[in-house]
Design a protein around this motif. Sequence first.
Motif, PDB file in Angstrom:
ATOM      1  N   ASP A  78       0.836  -1.204   0.000  1.00  0.00           N
ATOM      2  CA  ASP A  78       0.000   0.000   0.000  1.00  0.00           C
ATOM      3  C   ASP A  78       0.871   1.254   0.000  1.00  0.00           C
ATOM      4  O   ASP A  78       0.585   2.214  -0.712  1.00  0.00           O
ATOM      5  CB  ASP A  78      -0.933   0.017   1.211  1.00  0.00           C
ATOM      6  CG  ASP A  78      -2.040  -1.014   1.111  1.00  0.00           C
ATOM      7  OD1 ASP A  78      -2.295  -1.538   0.004  1.00  0.00           O
ATOM      8  OD2 ASP A  78      -2.664  -1.303   2.160  1.00  0.00           O
ATOM      9  N   LYS A  81       2.415   1.907  -3.386  1.00  0.00           N
ATOM     10  CA  LYS A  81       1.457   2.470  -4.346  1.00  0.00           C
ATOM     11  C   LYS A  81       1.265   3.968  -4.131  1.00  0.00           C
ATOM     12  O   LYS A  81       0.938   4.688  -5.060  1.00  0.00           O
ATOM     13  CB  LYS A  81       0.109   1.763  -4.216  1.00  0.00           C
ATOM     14  CG  LYS A  81       0.125   0.344  -4.698  1.00  0.00           C
ATOM     15  CD  LYS A  81      -1.214  -0.314  -4.436  1.00  0.00           C
ATOM     16  CE  LYS A  81      -1.156  -1.807  -4.664  1.00  0.00           C
ATOM     17  NZ  LYS A  81      -2.380  -2.474  -4.212  1.00  0.00           N
ATOM     18  N   ASP A  82       1.433   4.440  -2.900  1.00  0.00           N
ATOM     19  CA  ASP A  82       1.247   5.850  -2.574  1.00  0.00           C
ATOM     20  C   ASP A  82       2.605   6.525  -2.478  1.00  0.00           C
ATOM     21  O   ASP A  82       3.077   6.896  -1.410  1.00  0.00           O
ATOM     22  CB  ASP A  82       0.463   5.992  -1.267  1.00  0.00           C
ATOM     23  CG  ASP A  82       0.023   7.415  -0.995  1.00  0.00           C
ATOM     24  OD1 ASP A  82       0.392   8.323  -1.775  1.00  0.00           O
ATOM     25  OD2 ASP A  82      -0.694   7.615   0.004  1.00  0.00           O
ATOM     26  N   CYS A  85       3.032   9.914  -0.610  1.00  0.00           N
ATOM     27  CA  CYS A  85       3.070   9.811   0.844  1.00  0.00           C
ATOM     28  C   CYS A  85       4.458   9.349   1.301  1.00  0.00           C
ATOM     29  O   CYS A  85       5.045   9.948   2.207  1.00  0.00           O
ATOM     30  CB  CYS A  85       1.999   8.848   1.332  1.00  0.00           C
ATOM     31  SG  CYS A  85       2.033   8.599   3.118  1.00  0.00           S
TER      32      CYS A  85
END
Length: 93
Positions: A78, A81-82, A85
């Motif tokens: 996750d 994918k970001d 961030c």
Amino acid sequence: MSHHPNDRIILALDGAGWHRSHTLKLPHNLRLLMLPPYSPELNPVENLWDGLREKSFHTRVFDSLDALENHLEAAMRDMEKDRECAQSIVAWS
């Protein structure tokens, strides 16, 4: 390295004893960079781990080591994918 076979990867390591091996064979596209002692400001991944622990592991209890590893893998996917961030956590001046 199978996710990034055409990328050049530099993995920064602190001086922890378990970060050393005389038998480890590195993939052709991976280089290890040993950081000087007592230099947490040079290892922004520490902030990444703090964020991961805070977001994905806060007050969690796992039934097994496998469950913990599965959760860690999913949390890291996750985060991968970001990218914005992750970059905001590690890309400080």
